[in-house]
Design a protein around this motif. Structure first.
Motif, short mmCIF file in Angstrom:
data_model
loop_
_atom_site.label_atom_id
_atom_site.label_comp_id
_atom_site.label_asym_id
_atom_site.label_seq_id
_atom_site.Cartn_x
_atom_site.Cartn_y
_atom_site.Cartn_z
N MET A 43 65.39 29.31 36.93
CA MET A 43 66.00 29.65 38.21
C MET A 43 65.82 31.13 38.51
SD MET A 43 69.06 31.24 39.43
CE MET A 43 70.05 31.17 37.97
N ARG A 44 66.04 31.97 37.51
CA ARG A 44 65.86 33.41 37.70
C ARG A 44 64.42 33.73 38.10
NH1 ARG A 44 66.82 37.25 33.60
NH2 ARG A 44 67.15 38.66 35.35
N LYS A 45 63.47 33.06 37.45
CA LYS A 45 62.06 33.27 37.77
C LYS A 45 61.76 32.85 39.21
CE LYS A 45 58.40 30.77 36.49
NZ LYS A 45 57.55 29.96 35.63
N ASP A 46 62.28 31.70 39.60
CA ASP A 46 62.05 31.19 40.95
C ASP A 46 62.65 32.10 42.03
OD1 ASP A 46 60.72 29.03 39.86
OD2 ASP A 46 62.41 27.65 40.09
N LEU A 47 63.76 32.73 41.70
CA LEU A 47 64.44 33.59 42.68
C LEU A 47 63.94 35.03 42.68
CD1 LEU A 47 68.15 32.43 42.29
CD2 LEU A 47 66.59 31.96 44.18
N SER A 48 63.08 35.37 41.75
CA SER A 48 62.66 36.77 41.61
C SER A 48 62.05 37.34 42.89
CB SER A 48 61.70 36.94 40.44
OG SER A 48 60.51 36.23 40.66
N ARG A 49 61.27 36.56 43.60
CA ARG A 49 60.65 37.09 44.83
C ARG A 49 61.70 37.35 45.90
NH1 ARG A 49 58.31 32.03 48.04
NH2 ARG A 49 59.46 30.43 46.94
N PHE A 50 62.78 36.59 45.90
CA PHE A 50 63.84 36.80 46.88
C PHE A 50 64.69 38.01 46.50
CE2 PHE A 50 62.69 32.35 47.13
CZ PHE A 50 62.44 32.23 48.49
N ARG A 51 64.91 38.19 45.21
CA ARG A 51 65.61 39.40 44.76
C ARG A 51 64.82 40.64 45.15
NH1 ARG A 51 65.82 36.69 39.86
NH2 ARG A 51 64.45 38.26 38.93
N ALA A 52 63.50 40.58 44.96
CA ALA A 52 62.64 41.71 45.28
C ALA A 52 62.69 42.05 46.77
CB ALA A 52 61.20 41.42 44.86
N GLY A 111 62.64 26.55 51.77
CA GLY A 111 63.02 27.79 52.43
C GLY A 111 64.51 27.94 52.67
N ARG A 112 65.30 27.12 52.02
CA ARG A 112 66.75 27.15 52.21
C ARG A 112 67.39 27.94 51.06
NH1 ARG A 112 67.61 20.81 53.67
NH2 ARG A 112 67.15 21.00 55.89
N ILE A 113 67.16 29.24 51.08
CA ILE A 113 67.59 30.10 49.99
C ILE A 113 69.11 30.11 49.82
CG2 ILE A 113 67.45 32.14 51.47
CD1 ILE A 113 66.85 32.05 47.68
N GLU A 114 69.84 30.19 50.91
CA GLU A 114 71.31 30.23 50.83
C GLU A 114 71.84 28.94 50.19
OE1 GLU A 114 73.48 32.66 51.72
OE2 GLU A 114 71.93 34.04 52.42
N GLU A 115 71.32 27.81 50.62
CA GLU A 115 71.76 26.53 50.05
C GLU A 115 71.38 26.44 48.57
OE1 GLU A 115 70.74 22.98 52.28
OE2 GLU A 115 70.73 24.19 54.11
N ALA A 116 70.20 26.90 48.23
CA ALA A 116 69.76 26.86 46.84
C ALA A 116 70.69 27.70 45.97
CB ALA A 116 68.32 27.35 46.72
N CYS A 117 71.06 28.87 46.47
CA CYS A 117 71.96 29.73 45.70
C CYS A 117 73.33 29.07 45.52
CB CYS A 117 72.11 31.09 46.39
SG CYS A 117 70.65 32.14 46.24
N GLN A 118 73.84 28.45 46.55
CA GLN A 118 75.12 27.75 46.45
C GLN A 118 75.05 26.62 45.42
OE1 GLN A 118 76.13 26.47 50.39
NE2 GLN A 118 76.50 28.55 51.13
N THR A 119 73.97 25.89 45.45
CA THR A 119 73.79 24.79 44.50
C THR A 119 73.74 25.32 43.07
OG1 THR A 119 72.66 23.44 46.15
CG2 THR A 119 72.28 22.88 43.82
N TRP A 120 73.02 26.42 42.86
CA TRP A 120 72.93 26.99 41.52
C TRP A 120 74.27 27.55 41.05
CZ3 TRP A 120 70.31 26.33 37.44
CH2 TRP A 120 69.02 25.81 37.53
N ALA A 140 70.36 38.07 44.50
CA ALA A 140 70.77 39.15 43.59
C ALA A 140 72.10 38.81 42.92
CB ALA A 140 70.86 40.46 44.35
N GLU A 141 73.04 38.29 43.69
CA GLU A 141 74.35 37.93 43.13
C GLU A 141 74.22 36.81 42.11
OE1 GLU A 141 76.57 37.02 46.64
OE2 GLU A 141 76.98 39.13 47.08
N LEU A 142 73.41 35.82 42.43
CA LEU A 142 73.20 34.72 41.52
C LEU A 142 72.50 35.19 40.25
CD1 LEU A 142 73.37 31.74 40.86
CD2 LEU A 142 71.32 31.37 42.24
N ASP A 143 71.57 36.10 40.39
CA ASP A 143 70.88 36.63 39.22
C ASP A 143 71.85 37.35 38.29
OD1 ASP A 143 68.32 37.08 37.84
OD2 ASP A 143 68.78 39.19 38.20
N GLU A 144 72.77 38.10 38.84
CA GLU A 144 73.78 38.77 38.01
C GLU A 144 74.61 37.74 37.24
OE1 GLU A 144 74.49 42.01 37.28
OE2 GLU A 144 72.56 42.38 38.25
N ARG A 145 74.97 36.70 37.92
CA ARG A 145 75.74 35.65 37.26
C ARG A 145 74.92 34.96 36.17
NH1 ARG A 145 78.82 30.48 39.75
NH2 ARG A 145 79.98 30.06 37.86
#
Length: 65
Positions: free
Chosen positions: A37-46, A6-15, A53-58
């Motif tokens: 990674m994009r697939k795993d983050l899709s629910r958070f983007r939604a 559940g540490r979405i911010e940390e996961a995004c920083q790591t990615w 969203a920023e990480l997905d763009e990258r």
């Protein structure tokens, strides 16, 4: 692991750091990792989670290059 805990911010920083280190590397393995990674983050983007969203763009940019 961070995302599963559940540490979405940390996961995004790591990615973001991982993509930094993948710069210039073009392999099936790196592309697969970014796609997963994009697939795993899709629910958070939604849900409108900004870092996802920023990480997905990258990630999209990475996959296009």
């Amino acid at each position: 692991m961070q995302l599963k805990r559940g540490r979405i911010e940390e996961a995004c920083q790591t990615w973001h750091r991982a993509i930094d280190h993948m710069d210039g590397v073009r392999s099936v393995r790196t592309r697969k990792a970014v796609k997963n990674m994009r697939k795993d983050l899709s629910r958070f983007r939604a849900r409108g989670v900004r870092c996802a969203a920023e990480l997905d763009e990258r990630a999209i940019g990475f996959l296009r290059s």
